[in-house]
Design a protein around this motif. Sequence first.
Motif, PDB file in Angstrom:
ATOM      1  N   PHE A  79      -2.387  -2.884   3.447  1.00 20.55           N
ATOM      2  CA  PHE A  79      -1.382  -3.964   3.286  1.00 20.55           C
ATOM      3  C   PHE A  79      -2.059  -5.440   3.285  1.00 20.55           C
ATOM      4  O   PHE A  79      -1.366  -6.528   3.236  1.00 20.55           O
ATOM      5  CB  PHE A  79      -0.312  -3.896   4.389  1.00 20.55           C
ATOM      6  N   THR A  80      -3.304  -5.737   2.916  1.00 22.44           N
ATOM      7  CA  THR A  80      -3.755  -6.870   3.208  1.00 22.44           C
ATOM      8  C   THR A  80      -4.844  -6.970   1.573  1.00 22.44           C
ATOM      9  O   THR A  80      -5.494  -6.350   1.363  1.00 22.44           O
ATOM     10  CB  THR A  80      -4.867  -7.036   4.179  1.00 22.44           C
TER      11      THR A  80
ATOM     12  N   ASP C  37       4.057  -8.411   7.194  1.00 26.99           N
ATOM     13  CA  ASP C  37       3.576  -7.236   7.033  1.00 26.99           C
ATOM     14  C   ASP C  37       2.994  -6.482   8.071  1.00 26.99           C
ATOM     15  O   ASP C  37       2.001  -5.712   8.017  1.00 26.99           O
ATOM     16  CB  ASP C  37       3.126  -6.821   5.720  1.00 26.99           C
ATOM     17  N   ASP C  39       0.069  -7.673   9.815  1.00 34.12           N
ATOM     18  CA  ASP C  39      -1.306  -7.439   9.761  1.00 34.12           C
ATOM     19  C   ASP C  39      -1.984  -8.806   9.989  1.00 34.12           C
ATOM     20  O   ASP C  39      -3.428  -8.771   9.920  1.00 34.12           O
ATOM     21  CB  ASP C  39      -2.024  -7.001   8.474  1.00 34.12           C
ATOM     22  N   ASN C  43      -5.966  -9.055  10.633  1.00 34.02           N
ATOM     23  CA  ASN C  43      -6.757  -9.701   9.462  1.00 34.02           C
ATOM     24  C   ASN C  43      -7.760 -10.914  10.134  1.00 34.02           C
ATOM     25  O   ASN C  43      -8.958 -10.971  10.047  1.00 34.02           O
ATOM     26  CB  ASN C  43      -5.643 -10.533   8.787  1.00 34.02           C
ATOM     27  N   ARG C 177       5.336 -14.251   2.687  1.00 30.25           N
ATOM     28  CA  ARG C 177       6.082 -12.964   2.695  1.00 30.25           C
ATOM     29  C   ARG C 177       7.430 -13.132   3.465  1.00 30.25           C
ATOM     30  O   ARG C 177       8.569 -12.375   3.131  1.00 30.25           O
ATOM     31  CB  ARG C 177       5.403 -11.633   3.469  1.00 30.25           C
TER      32      ARG C 177
HETATM   33 MG   LIG Z   1      -0.847  -8.696   4.491  1.00 29.60          MG
END
Ligand SMILES: [Mg+2]
Lengths: 335, 335, 209, 209
Positions: A79-80, C37, C39, C43, C177
């Motif tokens: 999802f990145t 989402d 992450d 990240n 998002r």
């Molecule tokens: Mg993402």
Amino acid sequence: MKKLINEPEDVVDEMLEGMVAAHPEYVRRLEGTNVLVRADAPVEGMVGIVSGGGSGHEPTHAGYLGEGMLTGAAAGEVFTSPTADQLQGMIAACEGGAGVLCVVKNYEGDVMNFETAIELAELEGETDVEYVVVDDDVAVEDSLYTSGRRGVCGTILVHKIAGAAAARGDDLSEVKRLAEKVVDGVGTMGMALTSCTTPEKGEPTFDLPDDEIELGIGIHGEPGVERTDVMGADAVAEHLTERVLEDLDLAEGARVATIVNGMGATPLMELYVVNRRVQELLDERGFDVGECWVGDYMTSLDMAGCSVTVLELDEELEELLGAPADTPALTVRGD
Amino acid sequence: MKKLINEPEDVVDEMLEGMVAAHPEYVRRLEGTNVLVRADAPVEGMVGIVSGGGSGHEPTHAGYLGEGMLTGAAAGEVFTSPTADQLQGMIAACEGGAGVLCVVKNYEGDVMNFETAIELAELEGETDVEYVVVDDDVAVEDSLYTSGRRGVCGTILVHKIAGAAAARGDDLSEVKRLAEKVVDGVGTMGMALTSCTTPEKGEPTFDLPDDEIELGIGIHGEPGVERTDVMGADAVAEHLTERVLEDLDLAEGARVATIVNGMGATPLMELYVVNRRVQELLDERGFDVGECWVGDYMTSLDMAGCSVTVLELDEELEELLGAPADTPALTVRGD
Amino acid sequence: MDEGIQREALVATLAAIADRIESEKDHLTDLDSAIGDADHGANLHRGFQAALDGADPDDDPAAFVKAAGMALLSKVGGASGPLYGGSLAVASSEFEEGITTESSVAFAEAYLEKVKDRGGASVGDKTMVDALTPAVHTYKRAIEVDDLDPLAALSKAVDATERGVRFTTPIRASKGRASYLGWRSVGHPDPGATSTLYLLEEIHDVAAE
Amino acid sequence: MDEGIQREALVATLAAIADRIESEKDHLTDLDSAIGDADHGANLHRGFQAALDGADPDDDPAAFVKAAGMALLSKVGGASGPLYGGSLAVASSEFEEGITTESSVAFAEAYLEKVKDRGGASVGDKTMVDALTPAVHTYKRAIEVDDLDPLAALSKAVDATERGVRFTTPIRASKGRASYLGWRSVGHPDPGATSTLYLLEEIHDVAAE
Ligand SMILES: [Mg+2]
Ligand SMILES: Nc1ncnc2c1ncn2[C@@H]1O[C@H](COP(=O)(O)OP(=O)(O)O)[C@@H](O)[C@H]1O
Ligand SMILES: Nc1ncnc2c1ncn2[C@@H]1O[C@H](COP(=O)(O)OP(=O)(O)O)[C@@H](O)[C@H]1O
Ligand SMILES: [Mg+2]
Ligand SMILES: [Mg+2]
Ligand SMILES: [Mg+2]
């Protein structure tokens, strides 16, 4: 959470290895990267069609590598969006002398990384790089107050049509024109019965009680735009299709292509039950369905749910949609 | 339980309607039955290849209707073999003058209903009907104390190879010989991370705690033959592949085809992670992989898990496996 | 500040940030689960770990910051990758003559500028811009108008950032998002604004030592 | 028994069975979940409902039973469809001269024979055969050796069936889906044996009225 994985941080790498092992005649991996390209890339004299995005949407993207579809596919972490340097490497590897078209899903991460990659590519002298941004998700308003509509399952139709145009020898500007025509004429709306669980987090991204569903869900486990009571398959099919049709505002009797897409954990049986009502409805409205796809095209890990995509067809789009394609996830004989 | 269905008792009927609506160029429904046949059945002068079984295994069976694979596919209720009268109707509709081969999965229900159907067909003067029973599941011992091994994902390979033989004009006894050769040389072993939930029952068929998995699971939500602690994807791949290889007892350096099959709710990402280790292992053992399929071929509703199938190839089988097929669920260009 | 000490301070700051992000990883991901989402923690963790692993203590300040930015750019992905990484890489050029009080102001302004430029967000869109803007404005005023020393200015900037993060909670997102959620985004703090605060807190704490 | 009364009794029996299966549907499915595939209740319910809906009260006994068998055959599917339906259809011919004490014994024997024939199971395989065998043996002995009347014989047969069902619990399955479980099948009663008991109980209860 139970998943068929080893360490969460290895999942993208190992998935790519598993894909290459399964389909060596279709794909190869650019060494040291998470980019797969067609086994025979770059294709001399053909516009390269590349895409990419976060992982977790399989068979998107690398499943569509091959004749008549994608030349390159970059896999980000789950999802990145992939990073700009990998995207740039992909563009370089897919340049066969006729330029490269990037098919970008409309997420700020994807767009910013592709833009950065194109800037980097230009610095290396690669000047024939264009991009289109797919934003087919009608659940999200396109207004000042959002970052625009999301790119979801309609992207596959852009890959198919741009890929077919490139394969028959169209030049970059023509391929881009066709891709943009698809972007203009396609709409998608999705829903979820359950959340998905990312390998990293190991827990559902959102909680959804047993008597509720999410409408207007994206493909990243983002919560949807609305939560409602559970509905039957027919009601779901109607809601999704109506929303897409409202948005597209097609001419009477228009010819269309449709996708009933599974989110990853939806039995095919259920997708066909949904498709039944979608087709009934289109028929009632007098639309003429030229192509009808049912299956898992753009998934969201282990989410249960579906989306409905409608694309307005004209003669040139329909011809390209039906043209041959030979990829791990989609084969069209095209005779 | 949340499912994209309307009433549980309508699910098979509505799924079949949805399939016909999606693929009218491939399939049609025998009126008043749950049998789908190729749109152009019976095919004059070609051996008809028919199969069938309980629903819930989609794309099996009807997804494989079309050129180079099945001529007819009967859908029973969920996980329940179709009834003998419907099977008989299917046999009659697929008889193009060269006889019919029934591909039966080894379950007492399927075998008894097919046998009854063949008796009924013979009463109507249809005497050229043969059948083969697929029993590829190595998890189940074939002994006096079981009803024989189950038929699972290896069945798809029988459909493909028998269908290709029929398509090129082989006669009934030759088609049957080839089908039996596949049955002899194929083995499958499956596992589940979760149970499935039938629409009728609405609850998981068995309970599986969060830290356990089932090995040797079938495709009907039957509990497996062994329950163990959760394992990583590599360990699962090794366990399944070893068990199949032990059973097949192949010659050194043998050439094989493999399927890593999803049970319905397994993300494709995970299947590729499993495939990575399966291929590595086969390579370590010196086997030569001619065809490698990864995806949902024979599912079990919304079960999460996978199976590994290995088929020993020889020249004639490999040629037929790679021959053209054009069906909703599997297309092989074959050039 | 003498050059050797500057270099040590930069390495220490990067290490402190990488540490902090590691310990806040799950929290950041939780924030991103609510309106994104799920992450953001992973990240940034991946990115700062790579930046730290690749850091060369012998680099001059501009090169050091640029290398960190490039590492983020090639490891983070998502929206925050180009925003954190690209902006650091570009703004690093302000340190070419060394880190001074003035160049630190110029760096802060250039960084904010690039984030707004690349992402197209303005204040009130519920993004990291809402945390960065008060930080940079407060830092600049404290130095240029109030004549405070850099550490005191940084301390004020941290307070201001915190208010920026809190400000993101009650507003609706128009970028990122979270904007897909419409009104449902109200009531949750923005993950990128929150991680921005952590960075500034670590920069301040290392400077204070 | 006069013919009209026989016909009424057959209709009443079929109705009682259909009713009973409906109320035991979930229970049968639960039994099948434990060692099978969770459909035995739904299978039989669908079948007996269809048999009842299609029943013609004007049929003679043989035709009536045969029609019920054919309905099961074409509606139940699975293993139990050909076993219940096919065996009823075949054994129905024993009633061609009407239902008498002797023909009822012949019917019972023919039914058991066909089940064993089609399914290939013997006693001890943990199937409906384990329930049917004591039922038929006991019925035949009660009538032919003990000279009991049919109702008293039926009552003994029901007791025997129950013991047959209980016998299936502690043994390992060698036929049917349960056999895939190997030793794990021990400890659960067989679904098809259980439904066989329900049928016999209903036949007995209607006869007693
Ligand atoms: Mg993402
Ligand atoms: N257009 C934008 N401008 C500024 N900041 C943004 C923008 N889009 C997203 N962000 C910031 O990025 C954060 C999310 O980062 P991350 O989760 O790592 O990436 P992604 O959203 O691609 O998953 C948001 O919380 C927000 O602060
Ligand atoms: N070979 C056999 N012989 C006799 N009875 C059998 C045989 N196989 C299965 N059965 C009976 O059928 C029952 C299961 O019926 P059902 O669940 O309706 O069919 P299926 O097993 O095909 O799902 C078992 O409990 C058992 O009593
Ligand atoms: Mg069954
Ligand atoms: Mg995020
Ligand atoms: Mg059953």
